[in-house]
Design a protein around this motif. Structure first.
Motif, PDB file in Angstrom:
ATOM      1  N   LYS A  88       7.724 -13.744  11.887  1.00  0.00           N
ATOM      2  CA  LYS A  88       7.501 -15.184  11.739  1.00  0.00           C
ATOM      3  C   LYS A  88       8.264 -15.783  10.566  1.00  0.00           C
ATOM      4  CE  LYS A  88       2.855 -14.861  13.718  1.00  0.00           C
ATOM      5  NZ  LYS A  88       1.404 -15.098  13.493  1.00  0.00           N
ATOM      6  N   GLU A  89       8.918 -14.905   9.798  1.00  0.00           N
ATOM      7  CA  GLU A  89       9.698 -15.321   8.631  1.00  0.00           C
ATOM      8  C   GLU A  89       8.871 -16.154   7.659  1.00  0.00           C
ATOM      9  OE1 GLU A  89      13.235 -17.232  10.112  1.00  0.00           O
ATOM     10  OE2 GLU A  89      14.304 -15.316  10.140  1.00  0.00           O
ATOM     11  N   LYS A  90       7.667 -15.660   7.363  1.00  0.00           N
ATOM     12  CA  LYS A  90       6.827 -16.352   6.399  1.00  0.00           C
ATOM     13  C   LYS A  90       5.829 -15.367   5.794  1.00  0.00           C
ATOM     14  CE  LYS A  90       3.161 -17.925   9.539  1.00  0.00           C
ATOM     15  NZ  LYS A  90       2.420 -19.103  10.027  1.00  0.00           N
ATOM     16  N   ARG A 138      -1.696 -16.029   2.817  1.00  0.00           N
ATOM     17  CA  ARG A 138      -1.439 -16.697   1.541  1.00  0.00           C
ATOM     18  C   ARG A 138      -2.714 -16.814   0.700  1.00  0.00           C
ATOM     19  NH1 ARG A 138       3.248 -20.061   0.949  1.00  0.00           N
ATOM     20  NH2 ARG A 138       2.277 -20.772  -0.976  1.00  0.00           N
ATOM     21  N   THR A 165      10.835 -18.046   2.203  1.00  0.00           N
ATOM     22  CA  THR A 165      11.462 -17.104   3.127  1.00  0.00           C
ATOM     23  C   THR A 165      12.190 -16.011   2.346  1.00  0.00           C
ATOM     24  OG1 THR A 165      13.417 -18.542   3.230  1.00  0.00           O
ATOM     25  CG2 THR A 165      11.773 -18.797   4.979  1.00  0.00           C
ATOM     26  N   ARG A 187       7.785 -23.872   1.916  1.00  0.00           N
ATOM     27  CA  ARG A 187       8.160 -22.779   2.827  1.00  0.00           C
ATOM     28  C   ARG A 187       8.917 -21.728   2.034  1.00  0.00           C
ATOM     29  NH1 ARG A 187      12.486 -21.735   6.771  1.00  0.00           N
ATOM     30  NH2 ARG A 187      11.618 -20.447   8.464  1.00  0.00           N
ATOM     31  N   THR A 233       2.295 -13.797   4.948  1.00  0.00           N
ATOM     32  CA  THR A 233       1.025 -13.687   5.643  1.00  0.00           C
ATOM     33  C   THR A 233      -0.111 -13.727   4.635  1.00  0.00           C
ATOM     34  OG1 THR A 233      -0.246 -12.355   7.207  1.00  0.00           O
ATOM     35  CG2 THR A 233       0.993 -11.152   5.564  1.00  0.00           C
ATOM     36  N   PHE A 276       5.562 -10.368   3.466  1.00  0.00           N
ATOM     37  CA  PHE A 276       6.311 -11.173   4.438  1.00  0.00           C
ATOM     38  C   PHE A 276       6.136 -10.641   5.853  1.00  0.00           C
ATOM     39  CE2 PHE A 276       8.930 -12.799   0.881  1.00  0.00           C
ATOM     40  CZ  PHE A 276       8.884 -14.147   1.202  1.00  0.00           C
TER      41      PHE A 276
END
Length: 216
Positions: free
Chosen positions: A24-26, A30, A128, A126, A28, A20
């Protein structure tokens, strides 16, 4: 004294949380996460004595005490029912499914949130972190393992292996930059020693995927 990664977390779940980007709260990278998760599952099995390295190939030994449906159980089943194959093959196999399996584990444990919607008819997901401090602590511990001066032999094995795999996967949240890598080569080699064939297979898989992406 180095704090261990929480015992309730497997290496696969810890690797997912480590990916995570909290700014950016996502997640990286993927596209390469599945390779990292498969490598983490292989590392768990190797360290537990369920697998052995046989001339660069993974050989099944004893069955793990893993819950059915977990990535660790799935990987073991694949290897135990196949002839010995290269570690790289097992890192790359079904890597998209690996992400979904670990995602669902973490969502069920309420460690991540998964929001699904459609944009112009295309499904968008999404993910999180529900407890960002877990990812932050992991990143701090793994970062110290990579860049710190504490003897590698005194690090907890789980943190050491996460550091080795994150570096092999070029995980942006913790991996050294190209400029940092040269002076850290010996330390990275030491970190990788317990799972060397897996770390090498992961690094080569990520490099090949990056080259294919750039070439395409």
């Amino acid at each position: 004294m180095e704090t261990r990664v929480e015992q309730s977390e497997s290496l696969t779940r810890s690797a997912f949380l480590l990916a995570f980007d909290l700014r950016k709260e996502k997640l990286t990278q993927r596209e390469g996460l599945g390779y990292l998760l498969r490598a983490a599952a292989l590392a768990e099995l190797l360290l537990a004595g369920n697998l052995a390295d046989e001339a660069g190939k993974a050989r099944a030994l004893t069955a793990p005490a893993a819950e059915p449906g977990t990535l660790r159980a799935v990987v073991w089943e694949q290897i135990s029912t196949s002839p010995p194959r290269s570690w790289r093959r097992w890192v790359q196999k079904d890597n998209g499914k690996a992400v979904r399996l670990v995602r669902d584990e973490l969502a069920a444990a309420r460690l991540i949130g998964v929001e699904r919607r459609r944009i112009l008819l295309f499904p968008v997901e999404r993910i999180t972190p529900r407890r960002p401090y877990l990812s932050r602590r992991l990143a701090e511990r793994v970062g110290r393992a990579i860049r710190g001066d504490r003897p590698v032999g005194r690090l907890d094995v789980d943190v050491r292996v996460l550091a080795a795999l994150a570096t092999a996967a070029r995980l942006k949240t913790v991996a050294p930059t190209w400029r940092e890598t040269r002076p850290l080569r010996d330390r990275i080699r030491q970190l990788s020693a317990p799972v060397e064939p897996i770390a090498t297979a992961l690094r080569k898989s990520v490099e090949a995927a990056a080259a294919a992406s750039e070439g395409g």
